[in-house]
Design a protein around this motif. Sequence first.
Motif, short mmCIF file in Angstrom:
data_model
loop_
_atom_site.label_atom_id
_atom_site.label_comp_id
_atom_site.label_asym_id
_atom_site.label_seq_id
_atom_site.Cartn_x
_atom_site.Cartn_y
_atom_site.Cartn_z
N SER A 104 0.80 -1.22 0.00
CA SER A 104 0.00 0.00 0.00
C SER A 104 0.84 1.27 0.00
O SER A 104 0.37 2.33 -0.40
N GLY A 105 2.09 1.18 0.44
CA GLY A 105 2.92 2.38 0.51
C GLY A 105 3.82 2.58 -0.69
O GLY A 105 4.71 3.44 -0.65
N ALA A 106 3.62 1.83 -1.77
CA ALA A 106 4.51 1.90 -2.93
C ALA A 106 4.67 3.33 -3.44
O ALA A 106 3.68 3.98 -3.79
N PHE A 107 5.92 3.81 -3.48
CA PHE A 107 6.17 5.21 -3.83
C PHE A 107 5.65 5.56 -5.23
O PHE A 107 4.98 6.57 -5.42
N GLY A 108 6.01 4.72 -6.21
CA GLY A 108 5.62 5.03 -7.58
C GLY A 108 4.13 5.03 -7.76
O GLY A 108 3.57 5.88 -8.47
N HIS A 109 3.43 4.07 -7.14
CA HIS A 109 1.98 4.03 -7.22
C HIS A 109 1.37 5.31 -6.68
O HIS A 109 0.47 5.90 -7.30
N ARG A 110 1.86 5.76 -5.55
CA ARG A 110 1.31 6.97 -4.94
C ARG A 110 1.65 8.24 -5.73
O ARG A 110 0.85 9.17 -5.80
N LEU A 111 2.83 8.27 -6.33
CA LEU A 111 3.24 9.45 -7.08
C LEU A 111 2.63 9.52 -8.48
O LEU A 111 2.32 10.61 -8.97
N LEU A 112 2.45 8.35 -9.11
CA LEU A 112 2.15 8.35 -10.54
C LEU A 112 0.76 7.84 -10.91
O LEU A 112 0.33 8.07 -12.05
N SER A 113 0.08 7.15 -10.00
CA SER A 113 -1.19 6.58 -10.46
C SER A 113 -2.32 6.59 -9.44
O SER A 113 -3.48 6.53 -9.83
N ALA A 114 -2.03 6.63 -8.15
CA ALA A 114 -3.11 6.48 -7.16
C ALA A 114 -4.17 7.55 -7.32
O ALA A 114 -5.37 7.28 -7.27
N GLU A 115 -3.75 8.79 -7.48
CA GLU A 115 -4.70 9.90 -7.68
C GLU A 115 -4.33 10.73 -8.90
O GLU A 115 -4.58 11.92 -8.95
N GLY A 116 -3.73 10.08 -9.89
CA GLY A 116 -3.25 10.78 -11.07
C GLY A 116 -1.74 10.93 -11.02
O GLY A 116 -1.11 10.71 -9.98
N ASP A 117 -1.14 11.29 -12.15
CA ASP A 117 0.31 11.40 -12.27
C ASP A 117 0.76 12.76 -11.73
O ASP A 117 0.75 13.77 -12.44
N GLN A 118 1.17 12.77 -10.47
CA GLN A 118 1.59 14.03 -9.85
C GLN A 118 2.84 14.60 -10.51
O GLN A 118 2.96 15.82 -10.68
N LEU A 119 3.79 13.73 -10.86
CA LEU A 119 5.03 14.23 -11.45
C LEU A 119 4.77 14.90 -12.80
O LEU A 119 5.33 15.95 -13.10
N ALA A 120 3.90 14.29 -13.61
CA ALA A 120 3.57 14.90 -14.91
C ALA A 120 2.90 16.25 -14.70
O ALA A 120 3.17 17.21 -15.44
N ALA A 121 2.03 16.35 -13.71
CA ALA A 121 1.34 17.61 -13.44
C ALA A 121 2.33 18.69 -13.02
O ALA A 121 2.23 19.86 -13.44
N ILE A 122 3.30 18.31 -12.18
CA ILE A 122 4.28 19.30 -11.71
C ILE A 122 5.23 19.69 -12.83
O ILE A 122 5.56 20.88 -12.99
N VAL A 123 5.66 18.73 -13.63
CA VAL A 123 6.52 19.05 -14.77
C VAL A 123 5.81 20.02 -15.70
O VAL A 123 6.40 20.99 -16.19
N ASP A 124 4.53 19.79 -15.96
CA ASP A 124 3.76 20.69 -16.81
C ASP A 124 3.66 22.08 -16.18
O ASP A 124 3.77 23.10 -16.87
N ARG A 125 3.50 22.13 -14.87
CA ARG A 125 3.43 23.41 -14.17
C ARG A 125 4.75 24.17 -14.30
O ARG A 125 4.76 25.38 -14.55
N VAL A 126 5.87 23.45 -14.14
CA VAL A 126 7.18 24.09 -14.27
C VAL A 126 7.44 24.51 -15.71
O VAL A 126 8.04 25.58 -15.97
#
Length: 303
Positions: A83-105
Amino acid sequence: MRDPLSKASDFGKKDRPYRELIAHSFRVRDPLASLALNSAFPVNLPYCLGLLAWSMDGRNDVETPAYYRRGAHEYSDDQHTLSGAFGHRLLSAEGDQLAAIVDRVRRDPAHRRTFAMVLTPSDNFRQSKEYPCAVGVQMFLRDGALTWITVMRAQQALTVLPYDCFLFMLMHQFAASMLDVPCGPHIHQSGTFHFYDNEIELAERVVAGPVKSAGLPALPDSAELAKAAAAELIVLERRLREAAVAGDIAAIDEIAATKAETDFTDVVRACLATHAYRKVGDDSTLVESPSASPEIAELIAAL
């Protein structure tokens, strides 16, 4: 430690005395040098690459990490997921957070709203063997380079640190490629930075011995090519793992003989194919890649 859900108490079996630094941080000037090599504690390169593929695919199944390293199931509440998998939480659990931040930057290079969460409020209210060690990550585009900060609530500083650092430095490289900028420094911050008393002898040997840095070939420096390399990484890992589990030597042979599309993924092919041969009982076949540095080639040859 007494919590029966915590590895720090060996899940309630016994206390594990430890040594720690509170609020420790360090900086890596060149995150492309993502591996620390030391003869006292050889790094498990297949596990590094398997964990990277699993994380970049946003998965949380327990079988993938268990294929590379014993003990993964002891952290699973249901023996199927972590349940604590880093990649799952960052990239898919509630959407791709890294992609959203990269787009913001990309839209506003000076942005400060660039923190991606791993730990969530719900973690404080559920009973689980997994309370993520990572809090989250943040990135800043400054002076034309991407600085990355990994924030850990707790970092096992000896046997787990090399794998956490590798994973987050490769994520750093991927984010920089998505922005078509070089990597700036990689900063690792830990609320508690610790190891256990039964590891003191190993820690002393690690400190006494020389430590060399090494890295994989750089990811392609454009968003399109970096995405393709990540996709190939994920496919290579899955195909080789599934072939090894099935005992399908012909499938392993086919993948091992086919050069990958990038220097980065070709080293992945060589390492994970050699590991797959070992899993099916073939201890002699060595898959090589001309893109591997001498240090990485030595790691693969030692599998």
